[in-house]
Each structure stands twice: as C-alpha cells, then as structure tokens.
Motif scaffolding. Structure first.
Motif, mmCIF file in Angstrom:
data_model
loop_
_atom_site.group_PDB
_atom_site.id
_atom_site.type_symbol
_atom_site.label_atom_id
_atom_site.label_comp_id
_atom_site.label_asym_id
_atom_site.label_seq_id
_atom_site.Cartn_x
_atom_site.Cartn_y
_atom_site.Cartn_z
ATOM 1 N N ARG A 5 8.229 -3.494 -14.785
ATOM 2 C CA ARG A 5 9.176 -4.096 -13.842
ATOM 3 C C ARG A 5 9.358 -3.166 -12.644
ATOM 4 N N LEU A 6 9.228 -3.749 -11.488
ATOM 5 C CA LEU A 6 9.430 -3.000 -10.261
ATOM 6 C C LEU A 6 10.628 -3.600 -9.532
ATOM 7 N N ALA A 7 11.697 -2.783 -9.411
ATOM 8 C CA ALA A 7 12.923 -3.281 -8.772
ATOM 9 C C ALA A 7 12.626 -3.703 -7.328
ATOM 10 N N GLN A 8 11.818 -2.887 -6.663
ATOM 11 C CA GLN A 8 11.473 -3.174 -5.266
ATOM 12 C C GLN A 8 10.190 -4.012 -5.244
ATOM 13 N N GLY A 9 10.317 -5.285 -5.607
ATOM 14 C CA GLY A 9 9.153 -6.155 -5.755
ATOM 15 C C GLY A 9 8.329 -6.309 -4.492
ATOM 16 N N THR A 10 8.984 -6.123 -3.356
ATOM 17 C CA THR A 10 8.284 -6.284 -2.078
ATOM 18 C C THR A 10 7.083 -5.336 -1.960
ATOM 19 N N LEU A 11 7.185 -4.193 -2.664
ATOM 20 C CA LEU A 11 6.073 -3.232 -2.638
ATOM 21 C C LEU A 11 4.818 -3.857 -3.258
ATOM 22 N N LEU A 12 5.004 -4.587 -4.368
ATOM 23 C CA LEU A 12 3.851 -5.246 -5.010
ATOM 24 C C LEU A 12 3.299 -6.365 -4.128
ATOM 25 N N LYS A 13 4.188 -7.056 -3.436
ATOM 26 C CA LYS A 13 3.726 -8.106 -2.509
ATOM 27 C C LYS A 13 2.837 -7.482 -1.417
ATOM 28 N N LYS A 14 3.266 -6.328 -0.914
ATOM 29 C CA LYS A 14 2.482 -5.646 0.128
ATOM 30 C C LYS A 14 1.152 -5.130 -0.421
ATOM 31 N N VAL A 15 1.173 -4.668 -1.675
ATOM 32 C CA VAL A 15 -0.065 -4.187 -2.302
ATOM 33 C C VAL A 15 -1.086 -5.327 -2.366
ATOM 34 N N LEU A 16 -0.628 -6.495 -2.747
ATOM 35 C CA LEU A 16 -1.535 -7.649 -2.847
ATOM 36 C C LEU A 16 -2.108 -8.017 -1.470
ATOM 37 N N GLU A 17 -1.243 -8.002 -0.463
ATOM 38 C CA GLU A 17 -1.697 -8.318 0.895
ATOM 39 C C GLU A 17 -2.751 -7.317 1.359
ATOM 40 N N ALA A 18 -2.627 -6.073 0.836
ATOM 41 C CA ALA A 18 -3.524 -4.997 1.270
ATOM 42 C C ALA A 18 -4.929 -5.118 0.694
ATOM 43 N N ILE A 19 -5.094 -5.906 -0.376
ATOM 44 C CA ILE A 19 -6.410 -5.951 -1.020
ATOM 45 C C ILE A 19 -7.002 -7.355 -1.133
ATOM 46 N N LYS A 20 -6.188 -8.379 -0.975
ATOM 47 C CA LYS A 20 -6.659 -9.725 -1.327
ATOM 48 C C LYS A 20 -7.729 -10.271 -0.365
ATOM 49 N N ASP A 21 -7.770 -9.777 0.865
ATOM 50 C CA ASP A 21 -8.793 -10.280 1.781
ATOM 51 C C ASP A 21 -10.133 -9.566 1.588
ATOM 52 N N LEU A 22 -10.068 -8.383 0.979
ATOM 53 C CA LEU A 22 -11.284 -7.590 0.770
ATOM 54 C C LEU A 22 -11.908 -7.891 -0.590
ATOM 55 N N LEU A 23 -11.039 -8.133 -1.575
ATOM 56 C CA LEU A 23 -11.506 -8.341 -2.949
ATOM 57 C C LEU A 23 -11.116 -9.739 -3.418
ATOM 58 N N ASN A 24 -12.052 -10.472 -3.972
ATOM 59 C CA ASN A 24 -11.723 -11.788 -4.520
ATOM 60 C C ASN A 24 -11.018 -11.647 -5.861
ATOM 61 N N GLU A 25 -11.541 -10.728 -6.651
ATOM 62 C CA GLU A 25 -10.999 -10.543 -7.990
ATOM 63 C C GLU A 25 -11.158 -9.075 -8.362
ATOM 64 N N ALA A 26 -10.342 -8.643 -9.280
ATOM 65 C CA ALA A 26 -10.414 -7.244 -9.701
ATOM 66 C C ALA A 26 -9.736 -7.102 -11.055
#
Lengths: 257, 14
Positions: A5-26
C-alpha cells in the motif's frame, strides 16, 4: 500473498506514465526488499530499470518472491481511475492469475477495487554492471524535457558534448541546426534548479531523440534528472521516485556507419 | 549516417 500500500498513490500513477509508452508489458519482480522491473522496449534499443523499495510502502507484505506479468497500458488505464489523493494498494494471491488494485480516498469514505488479469511474459534479465562514468550531469528535469522537445524540431538525434565548462546539446537536420548550452550553476538559490557536472574525462555521444522523449515522460516524478555518460557505452537517464526508489533508462549511443 | 545498436549488446544476460 503480496500486498503493498502506498499512501501517496499519485507516485504510482506517475511511475506508470513514465514507462507505459516505452513498454507494452513488463514483469514486476516482488520480494521482501520491494518491487522492481526491468524491461527493454520492443525494438531493444533502450532498457528500463525501476525500483520501489519496501520501506516506501505501508504496509508491505511479500510472503514469497513473485513475478507479476502486467500489460502496462491496462494498468495505466486502471490507475487513471484513482484520484491523485488516493492511496493505492496492490494485492496478488500466491496461486492467482489476477492482480487487484484498491484505491482509497484520504478519509476512507470511498474505496474502489479493480481486478486485472496477469500475463505470462518471458523475461530475460540483463546484468547491469556498476560503472564509473566519465561525465555525470544533473539538471532540472523540466529543462531536459524542454531541450529534448525543442531539438526534436531540428533533427532525429542529439549530440551531447560534456566538458568541465558545461554541457552542449546539438541537433541538425534538413532545416538547419541548433545548439543548447548549459553552464554549470551549482550556486543557484534553489537546489532543484542547479546544473552540476562531475567530470573525469570529456565525452561526446549521439542519441536518438525519440527515446529521450519517451524517458522525459518521467519528468513529473522528480525535479532533477541525472545523465551519466562515458564514450561508447549506454547513457543512463535517472529520475528519483520520491524517497522510495528510482527509474533508470539506458540508451545505446548511435554510432557512425 | 549513424546506426543504432541494440541495448542488449552492451549487457550480458543473467
């Protein structure tokens, strides 16, 4: 059982934005130390290495090591359903072929859960040796993003030339050429706005702007970005993820034919 | 002209 659980969920949202255009799956590799991911883009030009330490989560529970194969576009779609203020919990059972995300509002009045299918992904991990780089440049992440965007107007590649005086980014193309020079300015009032250069030896390398622009999707994660370079080896572009980890992108230099 | 090398040519598989 895996639960983080990450209290600051926005960090995970930003992490996804940082990789989703480069990687289809991981594949997210989870163990007692935290969650990590290593994957090449589909054309095998760049490599992403991401670490989220267990200490950054509260609670973090990983009874046994697990590998979660994830379609990142789907994960990003679901994370868009979380508000920036929400906490995000990731859960996976030992035998299951699904992963569950729980988004909870700060006062606990609204709780959403989304279940997603996991994928079987064949992953070959690469060993990344510890390297001492000739030049390590730290600069504001927004400035680096701006430079990559601006020089993309001029050409497909950028040549980065780093000396003790500063760092120069150059591009050329059919319409002409452009150069952006940044001087070292470690003495600025705000640490986040500093440009610092640690140099053992000057170096000049050329990289595809297409990939650097993908890496710049990580800009919201961190005020500063670190570029580590040595001649004829991959560039490392690193963004810190709060206090809990980092995302590193490796890009092979272009070589003259 | 310049060519793009694969990133995997720089790192060994584990």
């Amino acid at each position: 059982m895996f639960e983080a659980r990450l209290a600051q969920g926005t960090l995970l949202k930003k992490v996804l934005e940082a990789i989703k255009d480069l990687l289809n799956e991981a594949t997210w590799d989870c163990n007692e130390n935290g969650m990590s991911l290593q994957a090449m883009d589909s054309s095998h030009v760049s490599l992403v290495s991401l670490t989220l330490n267990a200490e950054g989560f509260e609670p973090y529970r990983c009874d046994r090591n697990c590998s979660l194969g994830i379609n990142l576009a789907s994960m990003s779609k679901i994370f868009k359903c979380a508000s920036n203020e929400d906490s995000i919990t990731i859960k996976a059972g030992d035998e299951g072929d699904t992963i569950t995300y729980v988004f909870e509002s700060p006062n606990g009045d609204k709780v959403s859960d989304y279940e997603m299918k996991l994928m079987d992904i064949e992953t070959d991990h690469l060993g990344i040796p510890d390297t001492t780089y000739s030049c390590v440049v730290k600069l504001p992440a927004a400035e680096f993003q701006r430079i990559c965007r601006d020089l993309s107007q001029i050409g497909e590649s950028v040549t980065i030339c780093c000396t003790k005086d500063g760092v120069r980014f150059s591009a050329s193309g059919d319409l002409g050429s452009g150069n952006i020079k940044l001087a070292q300015n470690a003495n600025v009032d705000k640490e986040d706005e500093a440009v610092t250069i640690e140099m053992q030896e000057a170096c000049t390398l050329t990289f595809a702007l297409r990939y650097l622009n993908f890496f710049c999707k990580a800009t919201p994660l961190s005020p500063q970005v670190t570029l580590s370079m040595s001649n004829e080896v991959p560039l490392v572009v690193e963004y810190k993820i709060g206090e809990m980890g980092h995302v590193r992108y490796y890009l092979a230099p272009k070589i003259e034919d | 002209m310049s060519a793009q090398k694969s990133i995997s040519s720089f790192f060994q598989p584990l």
